[in-house]
Design an enzyme around this catalytic site. Structure first.
Site, PDB file in Angstrom:
ATOM      1  N   ALA A 121      -3.402  14.833   5.544  1.00  0.00           N
ATOM      2  CA  ALA A 121      -3.325  13.332   6.323  1.00  0.00           C
ATOM      3  C   ALA A 121      -2.261  12.789   5.480  1.00  0.00           C
ATOM      4  O   ALA A 121      -2.522  12.614   4.376  1.00  0.00           O
ATOM      5  CB  ALA A 121      -4.537  12.927   6.229  1.00  0.00           C
TER       6      ALA A 121
ATOM      7  N   LEU B  64      -4.557   9.170   8.093  1.00  0.00           N
ATOM      8  CA  LEU B  64      -5.747   8.621   8.143  1.00  0.00           C
ATOM      9  C   LEU B  64      -5.802   7.080   7.675  1.00  0.00           C
ATOM     10  O   LEU B  64      -5.201   6.886   6.681  1.00  0.00           O
ATOM     11  CB  LEU B  64      -6.897   9.190   7.119  1.00  0.00           C
ATOM     12  CG  LEU B  64      -7.471  10.767   7.735  1.00  0.00           C
ATOM     13  CD1 LEU B  64      -8.127  11.412   6.714  1.00  0.00           C
ATOM     14  CD2 LEU B  64      -8.164  10.579   9.017  1.00  0.00           C
TER      15      LEU B  64
ATOM     16  N   ASN C 188      -4.900   7.560  -6.008  1.00  0.00           N
ATOM     17  CA  ASN C 188      -5.673   8.763  -5.713  1.00  0.00           C
ATOM     18  C   ASN C 188      -4.983   9.811  -6.186  1.00  0.00           C
ATOM     19  O   ASN C 188      -4.652  10.659  -5.514  1.00  0.00           O
ATOM     20  CB  ASN C 188      -5.824   8.590  -4.225  1.00  0.00           C
ATOM     21  CG  ASN C 188      -4.802   8.591  -3.469  1.00  0.00           C
ATOM     22  OD1 ASN C 188      -3.822   8.376  -3.593  1.00  0.00           O
ATOM     23  ND2 ASN C 188      -4.952   9.234  -2.239  1.00  0.00           N
TER      24      ASN C 188
ATOM     25  N   HIS D 167       0.720  -1.214  -0.138  1.00  0.00           N
ATOM     26  CA  HIS D 167      -0.027   0.166  -0.003  1.00  0.00           C
ATOM     27  C   HIS D 167       0.964   1.296   0.034  1.00  0.00           C
ATOM     28  O   HIS D 167       1.667   1.592   1.063  1.00  0.00           O
ATOM     29  CB  HIS D 167      -0.946   0.006   1.309  1.00  0.00           C
ATOM     30  CG  HIS D 167      -1.678   1.243   1.268  1.00  0.00           C
ATOM     31  ND1 HIS D 167      -3.183   0.928   1.335  1.00  0.00           N
ATOM     32  CD2 HIS D 167      -1.433   2.572   1.249  1.00  0.00           C
ATOM     33  CE1 HIS D 167      -3.751   2.426   1.302  1.00  0.00           C
ATOM     34  NE2 HIS D 167      -2.898   3.150   1.295  1.00  0.00           N
TER      35      HIS D 167
ATOM     36  N   HIS E  14       3.203  14.805   1.699  1.00  0.00           N
ATOM     37  CA  HIS E  14       2.708  15.870   1.232  1.00  0.00           C
ATOM     38  C   HIS E  14       3.702  16.855   1.403  1.00  0.00           C
ATOM     39  O   HIS E  14       4.519  16.690   2.389  1.00  0.00           O
ATOM     40  CB  HIS E  14       1.481  16.138   2.313  1.00  0.00           C
ATOM     41  CG  HIS E  14       0.384  15.446   1.951  1.00  0.00           C
ATOM     42  ND1 HIS E  14      -0.659  15.468   1.232  1.00  0.00           N
ATOM     43  CD2 HIS E  14      -0.168  14.337   2.662  1.00  0.00           C
ATOM     44  CE1 HIS E  14      -1.553  14.537   1.268  1.00  0.00           C
ATOM     45  NE2 HIS E  14      -1.169  13.754   2.264  1.00  0.00           N
TER      46      HIS E  14
ATOM     47  N   HIS F  68     -10.252   1.471   2.005  1.00  0.00           N
ATOM     48  CA  HIS F  68     -10.052   2.441   2.778  1.00  0.00           C
ATOM     49  C   HIS F  68     -11.158   2.563   3.844  1.00  0.00           C
ATOM     50  O   HIS F  68     -12.536   2.762   3.453  1.00  0.00           O
ATOM     51  CB  HIS F  68      -9.933   3.807   2.340  1.00  0.00           C
ATOM     52  CG  HIS F  68      -9.542   4.773   3.272  1.00  0.00           C
ATOM     53  ND1 HIS F  68      -8.442   5.499   3.429  1.00  0.00           N
ATOM     54  CD2 HIS F  68     -10.345   5.318   4.465  1.00  0.00           C
ATOM     55  CE1 HIS F  68      -8.599   6.160   4.433  1.00  0.00           C
ATOM     56  NE2 HIS F  68      -9.663   6.306   5.174  1.00  0.00           N
TER      57      HIS F  68
ATOM     58  N   HIS G 114      -4.496  -0.598   5.876  1.00  0.00           N
ATOM     59  CA  HIS G 114      -3.797   0.230   6.875  1.00  0.00           C
ATOM     60  C   HIS G 114      -4.786   0.206   8.096  1.00  0.00           C
ATOM     61  O   HIS G 114      -5.279   1.028   8.659  1.00  0.00           O
ATOM     62  CB  HIS G 114      -3.751   1.683   6.507  1.00  0.00           C
ATOM     63  CG  HIS G 114      -4.690   2.352   5.864  1.00  0.00           C
ATOM     64  ND1 HIS G 114      -5.903   2.206   5.931  1.00  0.00           N
ATOM     65  CD2 HIS G 114      -4.392   3.078   4.507  1.00  0.00           C
ATOM     66  CE1 HIS G 114      -6.673   3.167   5.174  1.00  0.00           C
ATOM     67  NE2 HIS G 114      -5.719   3.541   4.064  1.00  0.00           N
TER      68      HIS G 114
ATOM     69  N   LYS H 214      -9.346  -0.012  -5.768  1.00  0.00           N
ATOM     70  CA  LYS H 214      -9.377   0.734  -4.445  1.00  0.00           C
ATOM     71  C   LYS H 214     -10.593   1.345  -4.479  1.00  0.00           C
ATOM     72  O   LYS H 214     -11.314   2.292  -4.752  1.00  0.00           O
ATOM     73  CB  LYS H 214      -8.179   1.724  -4.341  1.00  0.00           C
ATOM     74  CG  LYS H 214      -8.169   2.351  -3.045  1.00  0.00           C
ATOM     75  CD  LYS H 214      -7.878   1.606  -1.947  1.00  0.00           C
ATOM     76  CE  LYS H 214      -7.964   2.454  -0.834  1.00  0.00           C
ATOM     77  NZ  LYS H 214      -6.574   2.800  -0.240  1.00  0.00           N
TER      78      LYS H 214
ATOM     79  N   ASP I 255       1.478   2.522   3.666  1.00  0.00           N
ATOM     80  CA  ASP I 255       0.691   3.641   3.280  1.00  0.00           C
ATOM     81  C   ASP I 255       1.710   4.925   3.522  1.00  0.00           C
ATOM     82  O   ASP I 255       1.127   6.217   3.912  1.00  0.00           O
ATOM     83  CB  ASP I 255      -0.376   4.024   4.459  1.00  0.00           C
ATOM     84  CG  ASP I 255      -1.613   4.979   3.915  1.00  0.00           C
ATOM     85  OD1 ASP I 255      -1.486   5.432   2.971  1.00  0.00           O
ATOM     86  OD2 ASP I 255      -2.221   5.321   4.872  1.00  0.00           O
TER      87      ASP I 255
ATOM     88  N   HIS J 298       1.720   5.286  -1.550  1.00  0.00           N
ATOM     89  CA  HIS J 298       1.349   6.420  -2.537  1.00  0.00           C
ATOM     90  C   HIS J 298       2.682   7.291  -3.073  1.00  0.00           C
ATOM     91  O   HIS J 298       3.493   7.714  -2.163  1.00  0.00           O
ATOM     92  CB  HIS J 298       0.512   7.677  -1.570  1.00  0.00           C
ATOM     93  CG  HIS J 298      -0.683   7.314  -1.034  1.00  0.00           C
ATOM     94  ND1 HIS J 298      -1.969   7.412  -1.423  1.00  0.00           N
ATOM     95  CD2 HIS J 298      -0.783   6.270   0.143  1.00  0.00           C
ATOM     96  CE1 HIS J 298      -2.631   6.750  -0.707  1.00  0.00           C
ATOM     97  NE2 HIS J 298      -2.027   6.362   0.246  1.00  0.00           N
ATOM     98  N   LEU J 299       2.949   6.948  -4.234  1.00  0.00           N
ATOM     99  CA  LEU J 299       4.015   7.723  -5.025  1.00  0.00           C
ATOM    100  C   LEU J 299       3.648   9.046  -5.477  1.00  0.00           C
ATOM    101  O   LEU J 299       4.626   9.825  -5.872  1.00  0.00           O
ATOM    102  CB  LEU J 299       4.374   6.754  -6.238  1.00  0.00           C
ATOM    103  CG  LEU J 299       4.955   5.685  -5.940  1.00  0.00           C
ATOM    104  CD1 LEU J 299       5.061   4.481  -6.913  1.00  0.00           C
ATOM    105  CD2 LEU J 299       6.229   5.664  -5.012  1.00  0.00           C
ATOM    106  N   ARG J 300       2.444   9.512  -5.671  1.00  0.00           N
ATOM    107  CA  ARG J 300       2.057  10.715  -6.259  1.00  0.00           C
ATOM    108  C   ARG J 300       2.466  10.740  -7.611  1.00  0.00           C
ATOM    109  O   ARG J 300       2.736   9.848  -8.109  1.00  0.00           O
ATOM    110  CB  ARG J 300       2.668  11.969  -5.569  1.00  0.00           C
ATOM    111  CG  ARG J 300       2.581  11.941  -3.922  1.00  0.00           C
ATOM    112  CD  ARG J 300       1.038  11.864  -3.413  1.00  0.00           C
ATOM    113  NE  ARG J 300       0.931  12.058  -2.108  1.00  0.00           N
ATOM    114  CZ  ARG J 300      -0.154  11.518  -1.365  1.00  0.00           C
ATOM    115  NH1 ARG J 300      -0.990  10.967  -1.711  1.00  0.00           N
ATOM    116  NH2 ARG J 300      -0.254  11.664  -0.153  1.00  0.00           N
TER     117      ARG J 300
HETATM  118  C1  NCD Z   1      -3.290   9.207   2.102  1.00  0.00           C
HETATM  119  C2  NCD Z   1      -2.859  10.409   1.084  1.00  0.00           C
HETATM  120  O1  NCD Z   1      -2.378  11.312   1.502  1.00  0.00           O
HETATM  121  O2  NCD Z   1      -3.094  10.025  -0.033  1.00  0.00           O
HETATM  122  N1  NCD Z   1      -3.453   9.701   3.314  1.00  0.00           N
HETATM  123  C3  NCD Z   1      -3.195   9.243   4.741  1.00  0.00           C
HETATM  124  O3  NCD Z   1      -3.499   9.824   5.538  1.00  0.00           O
HETATM  125  N2  NCD Z   1      -2.847   7.953   4.610  1.00  0.00           N
HETATM  126  C4  NCD Z   1      -4.603   8.632   1.891  1.00  0.00           C
HETATM  127  C5  NCD Z   1      -5.010   7.448   2.442  1.00  0.00           C
HETATM  128  O4  NCD Z   1      -4.563   6.315   2.342  1.00  0.00           O
HETATM  129  O5  NCD Z   1      -5.927   7.501   3.315  1.00  0.00           O
HETATM  130 ZN    ZN Z   2      -3.126   5.202   1.603  1.00  0.00          ZN
END
Ligand code: NCD
Ligand code: ZN
Length: 341
Positions: free
Chosen positions: A261, A217, A40, A12, A249, A135, A173, A98, A245, A14-16
């Protein structure tokens, strides 16, 4: 002391997108051979073509000499059709869909409000064996943020799994004992656990000052939940596997009147997990959690390479470059007990 593991994967992540891939992809690829990449983005990754193009952008950011395979996912938007599910299942690079309840977290505006209209799509996922990555939080304003995961399980997830028993589900998560108990009661499902939810409870985030870089989150819970997560992660049960996860940011978006988050852990996630497993006296179970149980759930081969950790202190950098700004690292400035050899 040294610990050699089969090379792990992150189930799990997030690479953006865009220029920050120059940071996020190498940071993950130095430890992990593969990762389930969250969809996302803005706009969300909601078609086979978009997933393929995103995958190509990720691959272009893999440093020379490293091998990294992004395992792509689609975003369950209200328009995601059974035809797209079939097409996704026929690729070799899409591994899940997802579910973001609309409004639950970062870039979840394209998510679904209710699953009622999504049954044909979800049934197609069951038919083609494409897992649903969840989620698990309700979004109603009147539900307390610390209860949103438990209420989701009871009101959304349990009924869904009864309605489509053959749907393969990963509860992502997980942050509560309620989730641990629910997952254990459904041996066919999987769950990912982050490093930060194994390390911190809500006091760490809120007592003696508010720490925006611990805000993620689902939100950190009280310590009895953290204890249940550590027990689950180190139990040796193959349903529980590693998913960081890691969710970067820009520092200004976290330290803000309305902070985003997400915790950035990718660069040193494996070292963090090693600390947790060692503290629990279960270092021997880290390899299952990090390298074996995820591939088994996703029906993929185990990696052929290895990675070696050694007991050597290293200081976590405060931040990493992030486009034209920077992203703070979880535990930045602190000393870790394990390092990659
Ligand atoms: C994640 C994100 O910033 O994309 N943020 C987080 O707090 N985990 C989104 C997510 O997995 O809820
Ligand atoms: Zn996530």
């Amino acid at each position: 002391m040294r610990l050699t593991l089969i090379q792990p994967d992150d189930w799990h992540l997030h690479l953006r997108d865009g220029s920050v891939l120059e940071t996020t992809v190498p940071d993950t690829a130095q430890s992990f051979a593969r990762a389930i990449v969250m969809p996302n983005l803005k706009p969300p990754v909601a078609s086979v073509e978009a997933a393929k193009a995103y995958r190509d952008r990720i691959l272009s950011a893999v440093p020379e000499g490293l091998h990294f395979e992004p395992l792509m996912t689609l975003y369950l938007t209200p328009d995601l059709s059974p035809q797209t599910i079939k097409a996704a299942s026929e690729t070799d690079f899409i591994h899940g869909v997802k579910l973001y309840p609309k409004g639950a977290t970062t870039n979840s505006d394209s998510g679904v409000k209710s699953l009622d209209g999504m049954m044909p799509t979800l049934e197609a996922m069951a038919q083609y064996g494409l897992p649903l990555l969840v989620h698990g939080e309700v979004t109603e304003r009147e539900i307390d943020i610390f209860d949103r995961e438990a209420v989701f399980i009871e009101t959304i997830l349990a009924p869904l799994m009864q309605r489509i028993p053959t749907l393969r589900v990963v509860l992502e998560h997980i942050t509560t004992k309620d989730s641990v108990d629910f997952v254990k009661a459904h041996p066919e499902m999987g769950a990912t656990i982050t490093a930060h939810h194994l390390i911190y409870d809500r006091n760490d985030m809120l007592a003696g000052g508010i720490r925006p870089h611990l805000y993620c989150l689902p939100i950190l819970k009280r310590s009895l939940h953290r204890d249940a997560l550590v027990e689950a992660a180190t139990s040796g049960l193959p349903q529980f596997f590693l998913g960081t996860d890691s969710a970067p940011h820009a520092v200004g978006d976290k330290e803000s009147d309305c902070g985003c988050a997400g915790c950035y852990t990718a660069p040193h996630a494996l070292e963090l997990y090693a600390e947790v497993f060692e503290a629990a006296g279960r270092l021997d179970r880290l390899e299952g959690f990090a390298s074996l149980f995820g591939p088994a759930f996703y029906r993929l081969p185990v990696n052929s390479g290895t990675i070696t950790l050694e007991k050597r202190p290293s200081v976590v950098p405060m931040s990493r470059p992030f486009g034209d700004t920077e992203v703070r690292l979880l535990r930045g400035g602190e000393t870790l007990t394990w390092s990659i050899a």
